[in-house]
Design a protein around this motif. Sequence first.
Motif, mmCIF file in Angstrom:
data_model
loop_
_atom_site.group_PDB
_atom_site.id
_atom_site.type_symbol
_atom_site.label_atom_id
_atom_site.label_comp_id
_atom_site.label_asym_id
_atom_site.label_seq_id
_atom_site.Cartn_x
_atom_site.Cartn_y
_atom_site.Cartn_z
ATOM 1 N N VAL A 120 36.866 50.057 36.525
ATOM 2 C CA VAL A 120 36.922 48.695 37.519
ATOM 3 C C VAL A 120 37.899 48.561 38.299
ATOM 4 N N ALA A 121 37.819 47.800 39.073
ATOM 5 C CA ALA A 121 38.979 47.611 40.074
ATOM 6 C C ALA A 121 38.964 46.194 39.807
ATOM 7 N N TYR A 122 40.138 45.750 40.049
ATOM 8 C CA TYR A 122 40.957 44.618 40.962
ATOM 9 C C TYR A 122 41.618 44.631 41.483
ATOM 10 N N GLU A 123 41.210 43.896 42.650
ATOM 11 C CA GLU A 123 41.859 43.892 44.193
ATOM 12 C C GLU A 123 42.166 42.692 44.642
ATOM 13 N N THR A 124 42.678 41.827 43.080
ATOM 14 C CA THR A 124 43.310 41.139 43.253
ATOM 15 C C THR A 124 44.781 41.578 43.378
ATOM 16 N N ALA A 125 46.005 40.901 44.221
ATOM 17 C CA ALA A 125 47.103 40.827 44.104
ATOM 18 C C ALA A 125 48.222 39.456 43.996
ATOM 19 N N ALA A 126 48.124 38.722 45.022
ATOM 20 C CA ALA A 126 48.898 37.458 44.780
ATOM 21 C C ALA A 126 48.259 36.558 43.296
ATOM 22 N N ARG A 127 49.081 35.574 43.332
ATOM 23 C CA ARG A 127 48.231 34.568 42.697
ATOM 24 C C ARG A 127 49.345 33.727 42.076
ATOM 25 N N LEU A 163 50.577 40.533 35.913
ATOM 26 C CA LEU A 163 49.086 40.468 37.037
ATOM 27 C C LEU A 163 50.012 40.300 38.722
ATOM 28 N N ASP A 164 50.292 40.885 39.147
ATOM 29 C CA ASP A 164 51.039 40.464 41.011
ATOM 30 C C ASP A 164 50.302 41.899 42.148
ATOM 31 N N ARG A 165 49.394 42.700 41.555
ATOM 32 C CA ARG A 165 49.264 43.622 42.675
ATOM 33 C C ARG A 165 47.608 44.049 41.875
ATOM 34 N N PRO A 166 46.910 45.171 42.804
ATOM 35 C CA PRO A 166 45.966 45.353 42.370
ATOM 36 C C PRO A 166 45.379 46.941 40.950
ATOM 37 N N ILE A 167 44.811 46.236 40.386
ATOM 38 C CA ILE A 167 44.390 47.078 38.909
ATOM 39 C C ILE A 167 43.112 47.475 38.957
#
Length: 195
Positions: A120-127, A163-167
């Motif tokens: 699973v790839a979480y592409e969201t970076a900036a929050r 949680l500030d970069r893709p994981i």
Amino acid sequence: MDINDLIARRVRTLRDAQGFSLAALAERSGVSRSNISLIERGQSSATATVLDKLSAALGVTVASLFEDSTPQAEPSPMARAAEQPVWTDPASGYIRRNLSPAAPSPIQLVDVVFPAGKRVAYETAAREADIHQQVWMIDGVMEMTVGDQHWRLETGDCLSMRLDRPIVYKNPTRKPARYVVALATMPFTPTRRNA
């Protein structure tokens, strides 16, 4: 309550609270307006990747999307196992159980069972929220890529990250892995990276 109905109600409540139209949330999240509408009506089971995009756009954790948004006089500090929301990602089959009680807390706990060979790839970076996460392996092996750093976690290992970069989460083995995720939402403080 059905898990899709719970997610539907929560996404709609968060969107309304922030004054976002469907179009505004679609633009902020990169999720189509029609997909958000289906999710809010409980007619679509969103994937983990879509929930990550929506949570980032709404400034909350993915775990927050599984909270009951029904007003309660005094939320309970106890979360009985039978009442903890359980959700299965339709794309990868990973199963997440929100362990945390409804009582307000800056900490959220999630129990995850991740199937063999899945990713699973979480592409969201900036929050807009400053969210910290720790992943503690209970059983099995997981490979995690956080930004451009790669980690292999085995039973007993614990990895901390913002949680500030893709994981990317990947189970490279032939047996399921199980881990607990602890999330803490902190008051937002911009860093040079976010500035």
